[in-house]
Design a protein around this motif. Structure first.
Motif, mmCIF file in Angstrom:
data_model
loop_
_atom_site.group_PDB
_atom_site.id
_atom_site.type_symbol
_atom_site.label_atom_id
_atom_site.label_comp_id
_atom_site.label_asym_id
_atom_site.label_seq_id
_atom_site.Cartn_x
_atom_site.Cartn_y
_atom_site.Cartn_z
ATOM 1 N N LEU A 346 0.829 -1.206 0.000
ATOM 2 C CA LEU A 346 0.000 0.000 0.000
ATOM 3 C C LEU A 346 0.863 1.256 0.000
ATOM 4 O O LEU A 346 0.406 2.335 0.373
ATOM 5 N N GLY A 347 2.121 1.102 -0.422
ATOM 6 C CA GLY A 347 3.076 2.205 -0.342
ATOM 7 C C GLY A 347 2.661 3.438 -1.116
ATOM 8 O O GLY A 347 3.019 4.557 -0.754
ATOM 9 N N ALA A 348 1.888 3.255 -2.192
ATOM 10 C CA ALA A 348 1.467 4.404 -2.992
ATOM 11 C C ALA A 348 0.602 5.371 -2.193
ATOM 12 O O ALA A 348 0.556 6.571 -2.485
ATOM 13 N N GLN A 349 -0.085 4.852 -1.206
ATOM 14 C CA GLN A 349 -0.943 5.690 -0.362
ATOM 15 C C GLN A 349 -0.409 5.764 1.072
ATOM 16 O O GLN A 349 -1.169 5.976 2.015
ATOM 17 N N MET A 350 0.914 5.621 1.216
ATOM 18 C CA MET A 350 1.515 5.511 2.541
ATOM 19 C C MET A 350 1.233 6.751 3.400
ATOM 20 O O MET A 350 0.826 6.634 4.555
ATOM 21 N N TRP A 351 1.426 7.956 2.853
ATOM 22 C CA TRP A 351 1.252 9.155 3.662
ATOM 23 C C TRP A 351 -0.199 9.345 4.082
ATOM 24 O O TRP A 351 -0.485 9.777 5.207
ATOM 25 N N LEU A 352 -1.110 9.006 3.189
ATOM 26 C CA LEU A 352 -2.529 9.088 3.540
ATOM 27 C C LEU A 352 -2.853 8.126 4.678
ATOM 28 O O LEU A 352 -3.567 8.479 5.633
ATOM 29 N N LEU A 353 -2.299 6.924 4.604
ATOM 30 C CA LEU A 353 -2.544 5.926 5.643
ATOM 31 C C LEU A 353 -1.899 6.330 6.968
ATOM 32 O O LEU A 353 -2.487 6.149 8.038
ATOM 33 N N VAL A 405 -9.509 5.226 1.088
ATOM 34 C CA VAL A 405 -8.291 4.650 0.511
ATOM 35 C C VAL A 405 -8.592 3.630 -0.586
ATOM 36 O O VAL A 405 -7.946 3.635 -1.642
ATOM 37 N N LYS A 406 -9.557 2.763 -0.359
ATOM 38 C CA LYS A 406 -9.843 1.693 -1.321
ATOM 39 C C LYS A 406 -10.110 2.209 -2.737
ATOM 40 O O LYS A 406 -9.614 1.625 -3.715
ATOM 41 N N PRO A 407 -10.875 3.335 -2.924
ATOM 42 C CA PRO A 407 -11.100 3.818 -4.297
ATOM 43 C C PRO A 407 -9.829 4.256 -5.021
ATOM 44 O O PRO A 407 -9.818 4.332 -6.253
ATOM 45 N N LEU A 408 -8.760 4.538 -4.265
ATOM 46 C CA LEU A 408 -7.510 4.996 -4.870
ATOM 47 C C LEU A 408 -6.584 3.850 -5.261
ATOM 48 O O LEU A 408 -5.540 4.079 -5.872
ATOM 49 N N ALA A 410 -5.800 -0.123 -6.910
ATOM 50 C CA ALA A 410 -6.244 -1.115 -7.888
ATOM 51 C C ALA A 410 -6.820 -2.324 -7.157
ATOM 52 O O ALA A 410 -6.476 -2.570 -5.990
ATOM 53 N N PRO A 411 -7.708 -3.094 -7.782
ATOM 54 C CA PRO A 411 -8.254 -4.299 -7.137
ATOM 55 C C PRO A 411 -7.131 -5.253 -6.725
ATOM 56 O O PRO A 411 -6.080 -5.321 -7.369
ATOM 57 N N GLY A 412 -7.349 -5.974 -5.633
ATOM 58 C CA GLY A 412 -6.362 -6.942 -5.157
ATOM 59 C C GLY A 412 -5.636 -6.520 -3.898
ATOM 60 O O GLY A 412 -4.841 -7.280 -3.346
ATOM 61 N N HIS A 413 -5.911 -5.293 -3.429
ATOM 62 C CA HIS A 413 -5.247 -4.808 -2.221
ATOM 63 C C HIS A 413 -6.137 -4.907 -0.986
ATOM 64 O O HIS A 413 -5.788 -4.376 0.077
ATOM 65 N N GLU A 414 -7.283 -5.579 -1.122
ATOM 66 C CA GLU A 414 -8.234 -5.622 -0.016
ATOM 67 C C GLU A 414 -7.653 -6.289 1.229
ATOM 68 O O GLU A 414 -7.874 -5.834 2.354
ATOM 69 N N LYS A 415 -6.903 -7.356 1.044
ATOM 70 C CA LYS A 415 -6.349 -8.071 2.199
ATOM 71 C C LYS A 415 -5.367 -7.195 2.971
ATOM 72 O O LYS A 415 -5.318 -7.217 4.204
ATOM 73 N N GLY A 416 -4.581 -6.395 2.236
ATOM 74 C CA GLY A 416 -3.668 -5.470 2.895
ATOM 75 C C GLY A 416 -4.404 -4.421 3.698
ATOM 76 O O GLY A 416 -3.966 -4.028 4.784
ATOM 77 N N LEU A 417 -5.556 -3.959 3.181
ATOM 78 C CA LEU A 417 -6.362 -2.984 3.914
ATOM 79 C C LEU A 417 -6.954 -3.597 5.180
ATOM 80 O O LEU A 417 -7.034 -2.945 6.223
ATOM 81 N N VAL A 418 -7.382 -4.868 5.099
ATOM 82 C CA VAL A 418 -7.883 -5.566 6.282
ATOM 83 C C VAL A 418 -6.785 -5.636 7.346
ATOM 84 O O VAL A 418 -7.020 -5.355 8.528
ATOM 85 N N ALA A 419 -5.581 -6.003 6.913
ATOM 86 C CA ALA A 419 -4.461 -6.099 7.852
ATOM 87 C C ALA A 419 -4.153 -4.739 8.475
ATOM 88 O O ALA A 419 -3.886 -4.636 9.682
ATOM 89 N N PHE A 420 -4.204 -3.671 7.672
ATOM 90 C CA PHE A 420 -3.921 -2.337 8.207
ATOM 91 C C PHE A 420 -4.993 -1.917 9.210
ATOM 92 O O PHE A 420 -4.683 -1.312 10.251
ATOM 93 N N ALA A 421 -6.260 -2.249 8.929
ATOM 94 C CA ALA A 421 -7.342 -1.932 9.867
ATOM 95 C C ALA A 421 -7.112 -2.631 11.204
ATOM 96 O O ALA A 421 -7.311 -2.041 12.275
ATOM 97 N N LEU A 422 -6.683 -3.894 11.162
ATOM 98 C CA LEU A 422 -6.412 -4.635 12.392
ATOM 99 C C LEU A 422 -5.208 -4.049 13.118
ATOM 100 O O LEU A 422 -5.178 -3.996 14.354
ATOM 101 N N PHE A 423 -4.217 -3.605 12.373
ATOM 102 C CA PHE A 423 -3.007 -3.040 12.959
ATOM 103 C C PHE A 423 -3.338 -1.764 13.735
ATOM 104 O O PHE A 423 -2.911 -1.575 14.888
#
Length: 661
Positions: A346-353, A405-408, A410-423
């Motif tokens: 998810l590095g492309a959106q690192m600062w937003l995250l 973040v998800k709209p920004l 590409a498809p396939g990054h959902e699992k990384g977003l789940v992990a970040f939410a848990l983190f």
């Protein structure tokens, strides 16, 4: 004892090296046991009173020991024991397949930084919610009473503290010994049976666990009854019903029942837990708001004074230091978020995250600190619905990621977003857990004439010790047993980790939309019915009887191996407390029963961690008998279990009567 409560500025021993070291030793033992049983049964035990009893008995050897020094010991141990609540979130990263283990430094920093923020956020709340409040703080007052009795000059106090230590030690020894024999397979680990019910299947599994039995004693009769009702809903209706409808399940009754529970019934429990936890929070919104508003208003009109003019019992860590520590904590948290985002693709959106994650942590940490601190004062730390806080925090984090973040990506990054939410949730949840406990400890300190600043530094030491212990214990248990639902985990031996399973499932459901919401909705409907039943029962009995919807939800969500023995322990504990009413000092007898149960949890928990190490590293075989001894081991183990529990209760009852003379 050299000090009596009420002398505000008299010098005394309080924050000592020996007290801190003793607190850390107790921390290591109790935290490891709490992690193991929190993952196994979804329940943890309060460490304050057992730690206080052990401290009083050991420090009595020093002539200059004080009541306040004993308070520091229980404060250190209590903070670390509470930090083990991170097991309600962090294993979710393994369950979703993002982690295969628990990397030490990342796990350590999550525990440490969340814990430090929890301590810092609770410091400004002390005067609002402890000094200037009439909240009851049931556990803080109980611990203060134990400290006062055990630290007195009278002989009765000496006997009480020594009797309490004996109860803890013998409970630990018997429990540990039984667990070792179970590991050799001479005693069976459980007594179970699975069978057909009409077109479906069902079954039961009584784990021969002294610790689960002890958990039942501690949670009480009505929580035990609620968990029994949950087990009946899950295994008397849910498993038979859904297994009868299934067409794609194969194997014997045990395999079919296990698959039905894992894939369907536990999501009913998740819905019930979610509704029950959120309802508990909603009930507290008005008293939390009113209490904070009135306390803050009172503090504004209080005249300011310099530190020297204030009594010692009003000395907090200076607010400038508090602010500096908080700012310093957010720097490594930002680095953790950046590192995790980059390694998650998810590095492309690192600062937003990073910026979004930090803002979410700052705001939510303040809110959960205030809410959890007030809940602890109102109903006690053990009864606070921390799982409800976790549910709300993870849903909030997941929704923000979906919207922002998800709209920004590409498809396939959902699992990384789940992990970040848990983190992110793990950090905020640690703040909630520590704030939930800290104000209880500070209430104890107020009642025993302790210095708040010294307690607050002790809390930070406890957080550091707990943060160092938890990651290796988690990793060890993951290697030896695994977690239910995690990739590659053996369902036969996996630890249930119910709260982590629920919270990770909710994060996946919001971001990936991959769970059956109809089952969760049905469970939520069951939760609504239970809330109504609980209210009616409380009204009819004047509050004497109740049916905790949260406990019923746990009964549905957990396998019977984790619930039925808790029910047995709750019934036995109620019988013991009823018999205690005949004794000269009923409350002292009941307290010894609580200490015995705490010792049983510690004993089996430590052996469980030790056995996990032997299994994980293949050090040597544990079994002394083969599979042909299975039937005999059930009878032998069951009979030995009943005998051991009866003898322990008989012994501790006699100990109480001898102490009262």
């Amino acid at each position: 004892m050299s000090e009596q409560p009420g002398i505000s500025n008299a010098p005394r021993l309080e924050l000592t090296l020996r007290g801190v070291l003793l607190g850390i030793v107790i921390t290591v033992l109790f935290t490891a046991a709490n992690v193991y049983f929190g993952l196994k049964a979804g329940l943890t035990f309060a460490t304050s009173i057992p730690a206080a009893v052990i401290s009083m008995a050991l420090l009595r050897a020093f002539k200059d020991s004080t009541l306040q020094e004993n308070n520091i010991v229980q404060t250190v141990a209590s903070a670390a024991g509470t930090l083990s609540s991170i097991i309600f979130v962090l294993p979710g990263l393994v369950m979703i397949g993002w982690w295969t283990g628990f990397p030490f430094w990342e796990s350590f920093l999550i525990c440490l930084l969340g814990g430090v923020l929890g301590v810092m956020y609770s410091i400004p709340l002390r005067r609002a919610l402890v000094t200037g409040s009439d909240l009851p703080y049931p556990e803080g007052i109980a611990c203060a009473e134990v400290l006062k009795v055990g630290s007195g000059d009278d002989a009765g106090g000496v006997a009480d503290s020594r009797a309490g230590l004996r109860a803890v030690v013998w409970g630990s020894i018997v429990s540990a010994g039984f667990a070792v024999i179970v590991a050799t397979k001479v005693f069976a680990s459980d007594v179970k049976a699975y069978f057909k019910v009409g077109e479906g299947v069902s079954g039961f599994d009584f784990a021969l666990s002294t610790a689960l039995f002890a958990v039942g004693h501690l949670v009480g009769l009505w929580v035990g009854i609620a968990m029994l009702l949950g087990a009946l809903i899950g295994w008397g209706w849910g498993v038979p019903h859904f297994s009868a409808l299934a067409t794609d399940l194969a194997g014997g009754p045990e395999a079919i029942a296990g698959a039905t529970w894992s894939q369907q019934v536990r999501f009913l429990g998740a819905g019930t837990i979610g509704v029950a936890a959120i309802w508990t929070l909603l009930k507290l919104v008005k008293p939390v708001w009113n209490g904070l508003a009135s306390a803050m208003a009172a503090s504004k009109v209080r005249k300011a004074g310099n530190l020297a003019s204030l009594p010692r019992t009003e000395h907090d860590i200076p607010i400038g230091v508090v602010g500096a520590i908080m700012l310093a904590s957010f720097v490594p948290i930002a680095w953790l978020f950046a590192h995790f985002a980059d390694s998650s693709g998810l590095g492309a959106q690192m600062w937003l995250l990073v910026v979004g994650g930090l803002l979410y942590c700052v705001v939510m940490s303040f809110l959960v600190s205030a809410v959890c601190g007030y809940m602890a004062g109102l109903i006690g730390s053990s009864n606070s619905p921390l799982s409800g806080i976790g549910i709300l925090v993870v849903i909030g984090a997941a929704l923000l990621l979906v919207l922002g973040v998800k709209p920004l990506l590409a498809p396939g990054h959902e699992k990384g977003l789940v992990a970040f939410a848990l983190f992110v949730t793990a950090v905020v949840f640690n703040v909630a857990a520590i704030a939930n406990n800290n104000l209880q400890d500070l209430k104890t300190g107020q009642l025993v004439d302790a210095t708040p600043a010294k307690q607050q530094w002790a809390l930070l030491i406890g957080v550091l010790a707990g943060a160092a212990v938890i990651p290796p214990v988690l990793d060890l248990l993951n290697q030896a047993y695994g977690f239910a639902g995690a990739p590659g985990a053996d369902p036969a031996k996996a630890l249930a980790a119910p709260q982590a399973g629920l919270i990770s499932a909710l994060a996946q459901g919001v971001i990936q939309n991959n769970i059956d919401w109809s089952l969760i909705q049905l469970g939520g409907g069951i939760g609504v019915v239970l809330i109504v039943l609980d209210a009616v029962l409380r009204r009819l009995t004047g509050g004497k009887a109740h049916l905790s919807p949260l406990a019923v939800g746990l009964g549905i969500y957990l396998p019977t191996s984790a619930t039925l023995m808790v029910v047995v322990g709750a019934l036995a504990g109620a019988w013991f407390d009823h018999r205690a009413e005949r004794d000269p000092k009923p409350e002292a007898t009941k307290q010894l029963g609580v200490l015995l149960a705490s010792g049983m949890i510690v004993g089996e928990g430590l052996v469980g961690v030790l056995i996990a190490g032997i299994v994980a590293f293949n050090l040597f075989p544990l079994a002394l008998v083969g599979d042909g001894f299975d039937t005999a081991s059930k009878w032998v183990g069951g009979a030995a279990f009943v005998l051991a529990m009866c003898l322990l209760y008989r012994w501790v009852g006699g100990l109480a009567r001898r102490t009262a003379r």
